[in-house]
Design a protein around this motif. Sequence first.
Motif, PDB file in Angstrom:
ATOM      1  N   SER A   2      51.750 -40.088  54.829  1.00 31.06           N
ATOM      2  CA  SER A   2      51.524 -38.813  55.507  1.00 31.06           C
ATOM      3  C   SER A   2      52.866 -38.233  55.944  1.00 31.06           C
ATOM      4  O   SER A   2      53.845 -38.960  56.127  1.00 31.06           O
ATOM      5  CB  SER A   2      50.569 -38.983  56.691  1.00 31.06           C
ATOM      6  N   TYR A   3      52.871 -36.921  56.113  1.00 33.74           N
ATOM      7  CA  TYR A   3      54.110 -36.184  56.331  1.00 33.74           C
ATOM      8  C   TYR A   3      53.951 -35.232  57.505  1.00 33.74           C
ATOM      9  O   TYR A   3      52.844 -34.866  57.883  1.00 33.74           O
ATOM     10  CB  TYR A   3      54.464 -35.383  55.070  1.00 33.74           C
ATOM     11  N   CYS A   4      55.092 -34.816  58.048  1.00 34.04           N
ATOM     12  CA  CYS A   4      55.066 -33.873  59.162  1.00 34.04           C
ATOM     13  C   CYS A   4      56.348 -33.055  59.180  1.00 34.04           C
ATOM     14  O   CYS A   4      57.335 -33.394  58.531  1.00 34.04           O
ATOM     15  CB  CYS A   4      54.879 -34.599  60.487  1.00 34.04           C
ATOM     16  N   ILE A  87      51.610 -32.200  58.187  1.00 29.52           N
ATOM     17  CA  ILE A  87      51.511 -31.493  56.912  1.00 29.52           C
ATOM     18  C   ILE A  87      50.236 -32.010  56.246  1.00 29.52           C
ATOM     19  O   ILE A  87      50.158 -33.184  55.883  1.00 29.52           O
ATOM     20  CB  ILE A  87      52.741 -31.759  56.023  1.00 29.52           C
ATOM     21  N   SER A  88      49.241 -31.160  56.115  1.00 30.30           N
ATOM     22  CA  SER A  88      47.967 -31.604  55.551  1.00 30.30           C
ATOM     23  C   SER A  88      47.972 -31.597  54.025  1.00 30.30           C
ATOM     24  O   SER A  88      47.254 -32.374  53.398  1.00 30.30           O
ATOM     25  CB  SER A  88      46.814 -30.756  56.081  1.00 30.30           C
ATOM     26  N   ARG A  89      48.777 -30.723  53.423  1.00 27.51           N
ATOM     27  CA  ARG A  89      48.888 -30.655  51.966  1.00 27.51           C
ATOM     28  C   ARG A  89      50.270 -30.159  51.614  1.00 27.51           C
ATOM     29  O   ARG A  89      50.918 -29.486  52.405  1.00 27.51           O
ATOM     30  CB  ARG A  89      47.862 -29.677  51.396  1.00 27.51           C
ATOM     31  N   GLY A  90      50.677 -30.477  50.388  1.00 26.01           N
ATOM     32  CA  GLY A  90      51.962 -29.994  49.912  1.00 26.01           C
ATOM     33  C   GLY A  90      52.130 -30.284  48.436  1.00 26.01           C
ATOM     34  O   GLY A  90      51.400 -31.096  47.865  1.00 26.01           O
ATOM     35  N   LEU A  91      53.095 -29.634  47.831  1.00 28.84           N
ATOM     36  CA  LEU A  91      53.403 -29.868  46.430  1.00 28.84           C
ATOM     37  C   LEU A  91      53.738 -31.342  46.241  1.00 28.84           C
ATOM     38  O   LEU A  91      54.633 -31.854  46.923  1.00 28.84           O
ATOM     39  CB  LEU A  91      54.585 -28.991  46.006  1.00 28.84           C
ATOM     40  N   PRO A  92      53.020 -32.058  45.389  1.00 27.67           N
ATOM     41  CA  PRO A  92      53.244 -33.497  45.247  1.00 27.67           C
ATOM     42  C   PRO A  92      54.704 -33.875  44.959  1.00 27.67           C
ATOM     43  O   PRO A  92      55.213 -34.849  45.515  1.00 27.67           O
ATOM     44  CB  PRO A  92      52.325 -33.891  44.083  1.00 27.67           C
ATOM     45  N   LEU A  95      56.631 -33.717  48.230  1.00 30.78           N
ATOM     46  CA  LEU A  95      56.309 -34.851  49.096  1.00 30.78           C
ATOM     47  C   LEU A  95      56.918 -36.138  48.547  1.00 30.78           C
ATOM     48  O   LEU A  95      57.414 -36.977  49.318  1.00 30.78           O
ATOM     49  CB  LEU A  95      54.799 -34.968  49.281  1.00 30.78           C
TER      50      LEU A  95
END
Length: 104
Positions: A2-4, A87-92, A95
Motif C-alpha cells: 500500500s502507498y501514501c 493512495i487507493s489506486r495508481g498507475l501500476p 507504484l
Amino acid sequence: MSYCMVLVTCKNETEARSLASRIVHDKLAACVQMNPVVSVYTWEGRVQTETETRLTIKTRTSLYPALESFIRTHHTYEVPQIVQIPISRGLPEFLDWIDQTTGA
C-alpha cells in the motif's frame, strides 16, 4: 503493498529542499515535490499568515512511521504539519517505481 502521500509544510524553500533531499537519499520516499503556498492559521492565539513551501512526499505506507520520525527530528517547527493521505489506486508502473526506489 500500500502507498501514501505525506504533506509537510516548511518555513522556506531552503529548508524544504534540504528535507526533501535527505528523505529521498535515505529511501524514505521515491519522490518529493515542492510547491510554494500561503498558509493562514492560528498559533498561540493569533491568526498568522505565512508563505511556506509544501512537500508532497510519495512513499509506501509501511515507511510512514520512519518518515514521520525523520521529519519530527529534522524539522524546525515545534509542531510540523505531517499528514498522511492514502493512495487507493495508481498507475501500476508508477507504484512499482515507488517499490523499487524506497527502502525496506
